[in-house]
Design a protein around this motif. Structure first.
Motif, PDB file in Angstrom:
ATOM      1  N   ASP A  42       0.830  -1.206   0.000  1.00 39.83           N
ATOM      2  CA  ASP A  42       0.000   0.000   0.000  1.00 39.83           C
ATOM      3  C   ASP A  42       0.865   1.258   0.000  1.00 39.83           C
ATOM      4  O   ASP A  42       0.622   2.202  -0.748  1.00 39.83           O
ATOM      5  CB  ASP A  42      -0.917   0.016   1.234  1.00 39.83           C
ATOM      6  CG  ASP A  42      -2.013  -1.034   1.134  1.00 39.83           C
ATOM      7  OD1 ASP A  42      -2.586  -1.397   2.174  1.00 39.83           O
ATOM      8  OD2 ASP A  42      -2.289  -1.492  -0.008  1.00 39.83           O
ATOM      9  N   THR A  45       2.532   1.668  -3.372  1.00 42.04           N
ATOM     10  CA  THR A  45       1.577   2.140  -4.397  1.00 42.04           C
ATOM     11  C   THR A  45       1.385   3.649  -4.281  1.00 42.04           C
ATOM     12  O   THR A  45       1.364   4.365  -5.287  1.00 42.04           O
ATOM     13  CB  THR A  45       0.234   1.416  -4.254  1.00 42.04           C
ATOM     14  OG1 THR A  45       0.456   0.014  -4.369  1.00 42.04           O
ATOM     15  CG2 THR A  45      -0.738   1.858  -5.331  1.00 42.04           C
ATOM     16  N   ARG A  46       1.245   4.120  -3.039  1.00 41.46           N
ATOM     17  CA  ARG A  46       1.101   5.572  -2.837  1.00 41.46           C
ATOM     18  C   ARG A  46       2.330   6.304  -3.332  1.00 41.46           C
ATOM     19  O   ARG A  46       2.238   7.324  -4.015  1.00 41.46           O
ATOM     20  CB  ARG A  46       0.917   5.884  -1.340  1.00 41.46           C
ATOM     21  CG  ARG A  46      -0.487   5.736  -0.812  1.00 41.46           C
ATOM     22  CD  ARG A  46      -0.658   6.480   0.516  1.00 41.46           C
ATOM     23  NE  ARG A  46       0.353   6.147   1.512  1.00 41.46           N
ATOM     24  CZ  ARG A  46       0.294   5.083   2.301  1.00 41.46           C
ATOM     25  NH1 ARG A  46      -0.709   4.237   2.222  1.00 41.46           N
ATOM     26  NH2 ARG A  46       1.251   4.849   3.189  1.00 41.46           N
TER      27      ARG A  46
END
Lengths: 81, 146
Positions: A42, A45-46
């Motif tokens: 996560d 991805t950010r």
């Protein structure tokens, strides 16, 4: 092969250091390096949505092949001028 | 100071303006970017600027050459300060010398816009409410056409 990765601004805050010297097995890309530095999917991805890539002082991409002796910098959103 | 520079010292504005002088140039235009005391409605107390200096100066050379070729001006020079800056401090100076004012204004506008978009320089703002943040959003309203 050995490369240097330098960190600036919020990425230096995140990594808590100025740089790393990393040994890679070719072929390797900045995307591969980021995956090894930021294991959490996560968070990675950010970061992928806002980081640019520079290799030897030139903007490149996450897929650009790396070579021995390269200086790699993941560039957070710029705010100069 | 070398032609384009990243410096930790206060910018010597008078000297930079004098060095722009060229008998072939009838127009000198300079931009001075200063630290202001507000951002998005929040009171700003001070800033830290940080650069990837080798790449920033490389990009200054590239952008300056682009401006010279695109607008046919004689000289373009970019100097950016880094470190802890106070309200009112000069953060960046762009100087252009050209034969005539039209291209001088255009080249100066182009240069500062490109520096803002491309140079690996970052800004951390310290707010009156006690928070501090790395700025992640460049405001494009300043880029509205004249």
């Amino acid at each position: 092969m050995i490369i240097t990765v330098k960190y600036f601004a919020q990425l230096r805050d995140r990594m808590k250091r100025d740089e790393d010297v990393i040994e890679l097995s070719p072929p390797a890309t900045p995307g591969d390096v980021l995956a090894s530095l930021i294991p959490d999917t996560d968070e990675r991805t950010r970061l992928l949505s806002c980081l640019q890539v520079a290799i030897n002082h030139t903007y490149q991409s996450m897929q650009t092949p790396l070579h021995a002796g390269d200086e790699l910098v993941f560039i957070p959103p710029v705010a100069g001028g | 100071m070398s032609h384009h520079a990243i410096t930790t010292l206060p910018l010597p504005i008078d000297a930079l303006e004098r060095e722009l002088d060229d008998p072939e140039c009838g127009a000198c235009v300079s931009f001075i970017g200063k630290v202001r005391n507000h951002q998005d409605g929040r009171a700003v107390l001070r800033l830290d600027y940080e650069a990837y200096p080798e790449m920033a100066t490389t990009l200054f050379e590239i952008i300056a050459e682009e401006a010279i070729q695109k607008f046919k001006v004689h000289h373009v020079r970019i100097v950016h300060r880094v470190g802890a800056l106070a309200i009112g401090d000069v953060a960046v100076w762009v100087g252009v010398a050209a034969a005539h004012r039209g291209e001088a204004f255009s080249a100066c506008r182009y240069t500062i816009d490109e520096v803002k978009h491309r140079a690996p320089i970052w800004k951390k703002e310290y707010y009156a409410d006690g928070h501090a943040e790395w700025v992640t959003c460049q405001h494009d309203d300043e880029d509205a056409p004249l």
